[in-house]
Design a protein around this motif. Structure first.
Motif, short mmCIF file in Angstrom:
data_model
loop_
_atom_site.label_atom_id
_atom_site.label_comp_id
_atom_site.label_asym_id
_atom_site.label_seq_id
_atom_site.Cartn_x
_atom_site.Cartn_y
_atom_site.Cartn_z
N SER A 1 0.50 -1.07 -0.23
CA SER A 1 0.15 0.26 0.00
C SER A 1 1.16 1.44 -0.76
O SER A 1 0.69 2.35 -0.45
N SER B 1 2.62 1.37 -3.51
CA SER B 1 1.20 2.07 -4.73
C SER B 1 0.57 3.65 -4.30
O SER B 1 0.45 3.86 -5.38
N TYR C 1 -1.70 3.90 -1.93
CA TYR C 1 -3.43 3.16 -1.54
C TYR C 1 -3.38 2.80 -0.41
O TYR C 1 -2.91 2.89 0.34
N GLU D 1 -8.36 -0.02 0.11
CA GLU D 1 -8.66 -0.67 -1.16
C GLU D 1 -7.59 -1.92 -0.97
O GLU D 1 -7.91 -2.85 -2.14
N THR D 2 -6.23 -1.64 -0.77
CA THR D 2 -4.94 -2.96 -0.58
C THR D 2 -5.45 -3.84 -1.30
O THR D 2 -4.77 -4.74 -1.95
N ILE E 1 -7.47 -5.27 -3.56
CA ILE E 1 -7.22 -5.25 -4.54
C ILE E 1 -6.31 -6.66 -5.04
O ILE E 1 -6.33 -7.12 -6.65
#
Length: 218
Positions: free
Chosen positions: A65, A68, A70, A75-76, A79
């Motif tokens: 996370s 990236s 996020y 979200e992570t 995802i």
């Protein structure tokens, strides 16, 4: 919010615990609307996913996370789980009650993702990771130090003497580990056995196919 750590003591209905990460008291207060936060305590029974495995998964996802961009709470996790299911064809599972085998496979996939995309590990995350054959092999494959995660070279358990041609050495009798320059220098300085005992490392032996795949000697 989920936190992971070690249970230190139990005294009746009072417990003492040490968490792997610090708690943001202000954020916790906002999430609980200023009221006394309630907690849920789960202790692994060894049959389904363990607390330790769940902690490793969320630590890895936290590092992904940060890398990236996020938000880890939102979200992570979804995802990464979706990416894992679509790439592997595995069945849907829950991190609350999946089997230990499912959790182990997911941890292995997350590790491969982090190595492949050069996701930086926090020190705490790296310290949580297993020091087993699979992890040692990954470190050799991706040239990451098995102690600190920095870029690494291949280290031989047996010393290759000065003036010897490495390409003419029979590597079948060697054990291998991936060490960064700092730890490789330390290994030579204090001696192999002292070094292995200090860091609790088990170098691995590789067959001809493994050495060829990892581009190590002949």
């Amino acid at each position: 919010m989920e936190f992971f750590g070690k249970l230190l003591s139990i005294n009746g209905n009072r417990i003492s615990a040490e968490l792997d990460d610090d708690i943001d008291a202000f954020k916790l207060s906002k999430l609980s609307s200023g009221k006394q936060p309630m907690i849920e305590v789960s202790i692994s029974d060894g049959r389904t996913i363990s607390v330790e495995q769940r902690g490793k998964i969320y630590a890895l996802i936290g590092d992904i996370s940060d890398w990236s961009g996020y938000m880890v709470e939102k979200e992570t996790p979804q995802i990464m789980k979706w990416k894992y299911l679509t790439e592997t064809g595995k069945d849907e599972f829950s991190l609350s009650n999946c089997s230990m085998t499912q959790a182990k496979e997911y941890i292995s996939w997350l590790l491969d993702f982090c190595f492949e995309y050069d996701v930086p590990f926090k020190t705490r995350t790296w310290d949580l990771l297993p020091n087993d054959y699979s992890m040692q092999y990954r470190c050799l494959k991706h040239r990451r130090c098995c102690i600190c995660g920095r870029h690494a070279d291949i280290a031989h358990l047996q010393t290759v003497g000065m003036g010897r041609n490495r390409r003419q050495i029979n590597h079948s009798g060697f054990f291998f580990m991936a060490l960064c320059r700092i730890h490789h220098t330390e290994q030579h300085k204090i001696g192999v056995m002292t070094f292995l005992q200090r860091y609790h490392i088990k170098p691995i032996k590789l067959d001809a196919d493994d050495r060829k795949q990892l581009r190590i000697g002949g």
